[in-house]
Design a protein around this motif. Structure first.
Motif, PDB file in Angstrom:
ATOM      1  N   ASP A 339      23.046  11.443   8.628  1.00  0.00           N
ATOM      2  CA  ASP A 339      21.842  10.694   8.282  1.00  0.00           C
ATOM      3  C   ASP A 339      22.252   9.486   7.449  1.00  0.00           C
ATOM      4  N   ASN A 340      21.334   8.592   7.240  1.00  0.00           N
ATOM      5  CA  ASN A 340      21.562   7.389   6.448  1.00  0.00           C
ATOM      6  C   ASN A 340      20.769   7.423   5.141  1.00  0.00           C
ATOM      7  N   GLY A 341      20.588   8.609   4.611  1.00  0.00           N
ATOM      8  CA  GLY A 341      19.772   8.761   3.415  1.00  0.00           C
ATOM      9  C   GLY A 341      20.550   8.557   2.129  1.00  0.00           C
ATOM     10  N   ARG A 342      20.140   9.325   1.113  1.00  0.00           N
ATOM     11  CA  ARG A 342      20.697   9.116  -0.223  1.00  0.00           C
ATOM     12  C   ARG A 342      22.066   9.742  -0.403  1.00  0.00           C
ATOM     13  N   GLY A 343      22.540  10.507   0.577  1.00  0.00           N
ATOM     14  CA  GLY A 343      23.826  11.164   0.413  1.00  0.00           C
ATOM     15  C   GLY A 343      23.699  12.375  -0.473  1.00  0.00           C
ATOM     16  N   GLY A 344      24.764  12.769  -1.141  1.00  0.00           N
ATOM     17  CA  GLY A 344      24.750  13.957  -1.990  1.00  0.00           C
ATOM     18  C   GLY A 344      25.472  13.702  -3.282  1.00  0.00           C
ATOM     19  N   SER A 345      25.485  14.714  -4.116  1.00  0.00           N
ATOM     20  CA  SER A 345      26.183  14.658  -5.401  1.00  0.00           C
ATOM     21  C   SER A 345      27.257  15.712  -5.420  1.00  0.00           C
ATOM     22  N   ARG A 346      28.264  15.507  -6.242  1.00  0.00           N
ATOM     23  CA  ARG A 346      29.383  16.427  -6.327  1.00  0.00           C
ATOM     24  C   ARG A 346      29.234  17.273  -7.577  1.00  0.00           C
TER      25      ARG A 346
END
Length: 400
Positions: A339-346
Motif C-alpha cells: 500500500d502507499n499509506g503511512r507505513g509502520g513503526s519499529r
C-alpha cells in the motif's frame, strides 16, 4: 405396606475368581516345588530342574497384585528347596527367579516396597547359602555372587522404571504441546476472522451515523454491509466453536459440523468487504493459475495472511488503495500485499508493526513458520507498507 425393593448387590465374579486363583497358586507354590524337586527317585537334575522352571508360573499372577507376599512365598520355597534338594542347578534357578521377581517389583512398585523386597531376598538367600555350609571361602564367594546378581536385578528394574516414566513424561509433554498449539491456532483464527470483520463494521457504522440524515441510501447500504459482515462473522465463530466440541458427554466422539474454511477462492468477497470499508483492492495473479487447486492448509493460510494485511490497511494505513499480488514460482506460492499509506513503526524489539502492539504480524509469521515458509513485513522505502510471504507447495501440486 409393601417393602421397597432393594437394589441388587453388585458382584464381579471374574476379578474375584482371578484373585483367588492367584493366591491359591502362590500359596501352593512352596509345597509343589518342594515335592517336585526332591532327590529321590531322580538321579539327575533334569526332571527336577524342568519341574522347578514350570512351577515358577504359579506365583506370577499374584506378583502383579501383591509383590511383597509373593516374594515372601517364593523365598520360602527357595529356602526349603535349596537346603534339601541335592541338585545345585535347582538352587541357582530359584535364585534367578527371585531376582526376576525383585526386578519386577523395582520396576512397578514404590521405592519403599522395592527396598523391603530386596533386603528380604538378600537375607533369605544368604541364610540358605549359610545353611548349605560350603566353607568360609565358598560362602564368601557365594555371597558376592548373590549380591552382584541382586544388584543387577535392581539396576535392570530401575532402568525399566525410568524408561517408563520418561515415556509417560514425553506423552504428557506432547499432549500439552498439542493443546497449546491448538489454542494458538484457534487464537489466530479468531483474531484474523474477527479483526477484519469488526474493522469493517466499525467503519461502516461510523459512516452510516454521519450520513443517516443527509444520505439515507448510503446509510442503508452501510447497514446492509454491517448485516452481511456480522452474519459471516457469526458463521465463522460457529465453525471455530464447533471445532472445540469434538465430544459430548455420554455420546462418545462425534465429528463437529463444519462449514467450508475460507480460501483464495473467497478473495473477491474479501476485496468487496474491504472496498465497503473504504479501501480499493487490486488483486493480481501472475499468470493464469488462479483456478489450480491448493492444499487446504496453504489455501487457508494464504487467505488469512491477505485478510489480516487488508485489515491493517483499513485500520492503520490511511490510504484508499492497496494491491495484492499472487504467483506460483520455484515450488512455492508467493503473496505480496503493498500500500502507499503511512507505513509502520519499529518496536523496541526490532519488529515492524502497523499499530504498535497488535498480534496480526505475529499471527501471520506463525502461520508461515508452521508451513516452513518465509515471511517479511515492513515499511517500503518509497512509502507505505509491504507484507510478503512464500508458502512452499508439496509435491504433486501442479505448477506453471
Amino acid at each position: 405396606m409393601s417393602a421397597e425393593p432393594r437394589p441388587p448387590l453388585s458382584w464381579h465374579p471374574r476379578p474375584a475368581a482371578r484373585a483367588a486363583l492367584a493366591w491359591c497358586g502362590a500359596i501352593a507354590y512352596p509345597f509343589a516345588l518342594f515335592s517336585a524337586t526332591r532327590g529321590t527317585p531322580f538321579d539327575s537334575p533334569g526332571v527336577p530342574l524342568v519341574s522347578a522352571a514350570a512351577l515358577t508360573v504359579l506365583p506370577a499372577g499374584l506378583l502383579r497384585r501383591r509383590p511383597l507376599p509373593t516374594v515372601a512365598l517364593m523365598l520360602l520355597a527357595t529356602y526349603a528347596t535349596a537346603t534339601t534338594s541335592p541338585f545345585w542347578q535347582v538352587a541357582y534357578l530359584l535364585i534367578a527367579a527371585n531376582d526376576l521377581a525383585l526386578g519386577h517389583t523395582v520396576a512397578t512398585r514404590p521405592r519403599r516396597t522395592a527396598i523391603t523386597a530386596a533386603l528380604l531376598t538378600l537375607a533369605v538367600q544368604i541364610a540358605a547359602a549359610a545353611r548349605l555350609g560350603s566353607g568360609p571361602d565358598g560362602f564368601a564367594r557365594t555371597v558376592v555372587v548373590l549380591v552382584l546378581a541382586l544388584a543387577a536385578a535392581w539396576l535392570t528394574g530401575h532402568a525399566v522404571r525410568e524408561r517408563r516414566e520418561h515415556a509417560e513424561a514425553l506423552r504428557s509433554q506432547t499432549a500439552a504441546q498439542a493443546v497449546a498449539a491448538e489454542r494458538l491456532r484457534i487464537a489466530r483464527e479468531l483474531h484474523d476472522m474477527i479483526a477484519h470483520s469488526i474493522g469493517v463494521i466499525a467503519i461502516q457504522a461510523g459512516m452510516g451515523r454521519r450520513v443517516i440524515d443527509t444520505q439515507p441510501d448510503q446509510a442503508r447500504a452501510a447497514l446492509a454491509t454491517i448485516e452481511d459482515t456480522s452474519r459471516e462473522t457469526l458463521a465463522g465463530l460457529r465453525r471455530t466453536l464447533g471445532a472445540l466440541r469434538h465430544t459430548e458427554p455420554g455420546t462418545g466422539p462425534r465429528p463437529a459440523p463444519r462449514e467450508p474454511a475460507p480460501g483464495l477462492a473467497d478473495l473477491d468477497r474479501l476485496a468487496a468487504s474491504t472496498r465497503d470499508a473504504g479501501v480499493q483492492v487490486d488483486i493480481r495473479w501472475l499468470g493464469e493459475h488462479r483456478a489450480l487447486p491448493l492444499p487446504r492448509d496453504i489455501d487457508l493460510a494464504a487467505f488469512r495472511i491477505i485478510q489480516e494485511s487488508l485489515t491493517n490497511v483499513v485500520r492503520h494505513a490511511n490510504t484508499p488503495h492497496c494491491r495484492v499480488t499472487l504467483a506460483r514460482r520455484d515450488g512455492e506460492l508467493t503473496i505480496e500485499i503493498t500500500d502507499n499509506g503511512r507505513g509502520g513503526s519499529r518496536t523496541s524489539t526490532g519488529h515492524t508493526t502497523t499499530s504498535g502492539t497488535g498480534y496480526g504480524l505475529t499471527g501471520m509469521r506463525e502461520r508461515v513458520t508452521l508451513l516452513r515458509g518465509h515471511f517479511t513485513a515492513g515499511p517500503r522505502p518509497e512509502g507505505g507498507f509491504r507484507v510478503a510471504a512464500g508458502l512452499p507447495l508439496p509435491e504433486g501440486v501442479p505448477l506453471p
